[in-house]
Design an enzyme around this catalytic site. Sequence first.
Site, PDB file in Angstrom:
ATOM      1  N   TRP A   1       0.900  -1.150   0.000  1.00 57.86           N
ATOM      2  CA  TRP A   1       0.000   0.000   0.000  1.00 57.86           C
ATOM      3  C   TRP A   1       0.939   1.200   0.000  1.00 57.86           C
ATOM      4  CZ3 TRP A   1      -1.164   4.329   2.975  1.00 57.86           C
ATOM      5  CH2 TRP A   1      -2.419   4.925   2.750  1.00 57.86           C
TER       6      TRP A   1
ATOM      7  N   GLU B   1     -17.198   4.186   1.300  1.00 54.46           N
ATOM      8  CA  GLU B   1     -15.951   3.436   1.125  1.00 54.46           C
ATOM      9  C   GLU B   1     -16.087   2.276   0.155  1.00 54.46           C
ATOM     10  OE1 GLU B   1     -14.043   1.813   4.690  1.00 54.46           O
ATOM     11  OE2 GLU B   1     -15.969   1.342   5.570  1.00 54.46           O
TER      12      GLU B   1
ATOM     13  N   LYS C   1     -19.695   3.612   5.435  1.00 51.56           N
ATOM     14  CA  LYS C   1     -19.800   2.306   4.773  1.00 51.56           C
ATOM     15  C   LYS C   1     -20.160   2.500   3.313  1.00 51.56           C
ATOM     16  CE  LYS C   1     -18.524   0.320   6.879  1.00 51.56           C
ATOM     17  NZ  LYS C   1     -17.444  -0.106   7.593  1.00 51.56           N
TER      18      LYS C   1
ATOM     19  N   GLY D   1       5.774  -0.279   6.957  1.00 56.90           N
ATOM     20  CA  GLY D   1       5.955   0.845   7.874  1.00 56.90           C
ATOM     21  C   GLY D   1       6.422   2.074   7.110  1.00 56.90           C
TER      22      GLY D   1
HETATM   23  C1  G6P Z   1      -9.053   1.485   8.206  1.00 52.31           C
HETATM   24  C2  G6P Z   1     -10.195   0.597   7.764  1.00 52.31           C
HETATM   25  C3  G6P Z   1     -11.447   0.927   8.584  1.00 52.31           C
HETATM   26  C4  G6P Z   1     -11.158   0.806  10.073  1.00 52.31           C
HETATM   27  C5  G6P Z   1      -9.981   1.704  10.466  1.00 52.31           C
HETATM   28  C6  G6P Z   1      -9.520   1.452  11.889  1.00 52.31           C
HETATM   29  O1  G6P Z   1      -9.264   2.785   7.808  1.00 52.31           O
HETATM   30  O2  G6P Z   1     -10.445   0.758   6.389  1.00 52.31           O
HETATM   31  O3  G6P Z   1     -12.485   0.024   8.240  1.00 52.31           O
HETATM   32  O4  G6P Z   1     -12.291   1.175  10.785  1.00 52.31           O
HETATM   33  O5  G6P Z   1      -8.859   1.434   9.621  1.00 52.31           O
HETATM   34  O6  G6P Z   1      -8.957   0.168  11.983  1.00 52.31           O
HETATM   35  P1  G6P Z   1      -8.833  -0.631  13.321  1.00 52.31           P
HETATM   36  O7  G6P Z   1      -8.149  -1.919  12.953  1.00 52.31           O
HETATM   37  O8  G6P Z   1      -8.005   0.198  14.246  1.00 52.31           O
HETATM   38  O9  G6P Z   1     -10.205  -0.853  13.845  1.00 52.31           O
END
Ligand code: G6P
Length: 581
Positions: free
Chosen positions: A75, A466, A463, A100
């Site tokens: 990414w 995205e 939702k 990282g």
């Molecule tokens: C990303 C994902 C989200 C998620 C957020 C926090 O942006 O696309 O769907 O809510 O990270 O992730 P976590 O693992 O900390 O819940």
Amino acid sequence: MCGIIGYIGKENPKEFLIEGLKKLEYRGYDSAGIALKNKTETQIIKSVGKISSLEEKVNNEKIIEANIGIAHTRWATHGIPSEVNAHPHKVGKITLVHNGIIENAKELKEELQKENVEFKTTTDTEVIAALMNYYYKDDVKAAIEKTIKRLKGSYALAIICDDCEKLYAIRCESPLILGVKEDGFFVTSDIGAIINHTNKYVLLGENEIVEMDYNNYKITKNGQEIKREINISDLKDKDNNLQGYEHYMMKEIMEEPVLVDNIIRKYKDNLDLLPDLKKYKHIHIVGCGSAYYAGMIGKYLFEDDGIKVEIDVASEYRYRNIIYEKDTLVILISQSGETADTIAAMRKANSNNADTLAIVNVETSTIARECTYKVLIEAGREVAVATTKAFILQVLIISLLSYKIKEDKKYLEDLVKIPQQLKVLLDKSGFYKKLADSIYKHEDVFFIGRRIDYAISMEGSLKLKEVSYIHSDSYQAGELKHGTISLINDGTIVFAIVTDEETHDKTISNLEEVISRGAHPIYVGTEECSYESSIIVPKVHKKLQPLLVVPTLQMIAYYVAYKRGCDIDKPKNLAKSVTVE
Ligand code: G6P
């Protein structure tokens, strides 16, 4: 954010690495690569796009006999997604993959350039490889140690060297575990990538180097050997399979009733298994994305229970000047437990001597390990990038914590009915599909609500945008008229979430305001109504209501994205686990 897998052992790593990358694809999917190594050769194959393109390329090339390999799905942070920027990066004798961000990469690069080191890419990762190669004389471990002393930022690295038949790995603020198989070893960002081959794993602490050969592994830090126990994961491979569904997102939504039921059975008569929040005078809630919106629901619940609550997204919380009062609990909500900003927020709270509570899914994660208390949401593996079941379980845990602060009979009566009610709601797929038909051609959608309904609106809107790429915004129902109402045109879709009894009539008035300006309303509430489009869910205790409303919005987002032909499980530009700031 970027997935890593490495293997050393009796078998050729190719299959393990490709299979593992597919399971890590949720961590990033703009390019990928693999390096295979034997005594004399290192072969690197890279490709832009998803793992399937890399797989095709690997299958079309003559692959060397090998017993060591490292692989990466990317990414992009430094440098556009391209073949040259894809990992592994090889400089001199060192080949490595990285997850990282190296914050001082520019300075290190300039320093190396003065020493005539040449660079082919714009990535920070190539700088690590170049630096390690620069320090390497005949001892890889010594070169790793020297290199990490110079790095600022976060890294998980899997490293191979032309001169030796070994695999090395190290991590700092990015996840990486060691997998132990009878005839070999893995390193991976996520146990799910190797669960088909071993359930034995070892957690690695920050800046501990693991050195593996064909028979043994050794963990050291600053030259000292570290003994760590071997853990057994109970992750099932079924979590890694679509099980007949076309997309993980739908599979994971459909798992909600059973998972919710499991949690209810576990805690209903055993509230003592949950931490007691009554003793705290202040609660801070911190998370990112959906986890933050789950926290927002918590804010309204805990405030109603009489506790002072502050809430912030982790990327802001970590940089605010926060006054920590006595008796403060900081709740960190995170599915992955590895979100960089949430980790930083947790460490800030820990270092200010506040108690910390993790509401988390991944038991082996940094957040689960470093908080004072943890409650696992037990969602199993969530593969779709857009969270669904984990969000619902986060909200359920919050709701149970709130119930523990202020118990009441009606809550328990309603709680046990939730799994069945949820199942009935999810069974109406035809209904959601039809509603999605009326939405998918639109380019702007609004959600409005007040208090808990506003938190639900935020998640419903996130939702939808995205996964479907439709522009969508959520507003406090009373706020829309202060500017944004100018965006309401003939036919603009406005979802009004109206489950909160006390503010019901106010929100309905706000809905009428937009209708009179041409909006097409979709009422989401608990009472039958005369609006043309509506989603009606059973009325339950207010601490449980989001558990019935949010899944309906998840279904709509799914079907809208489906109709628009979007890549539902891997929406563009996103990654599931955001391990960079
Ligand atoms: C990303 C994902 C989200 C998620 C957020 C926090 O942006 O696309 O769907 O809510 O990270 O992730 P976590 O693992 O900390 O819940």
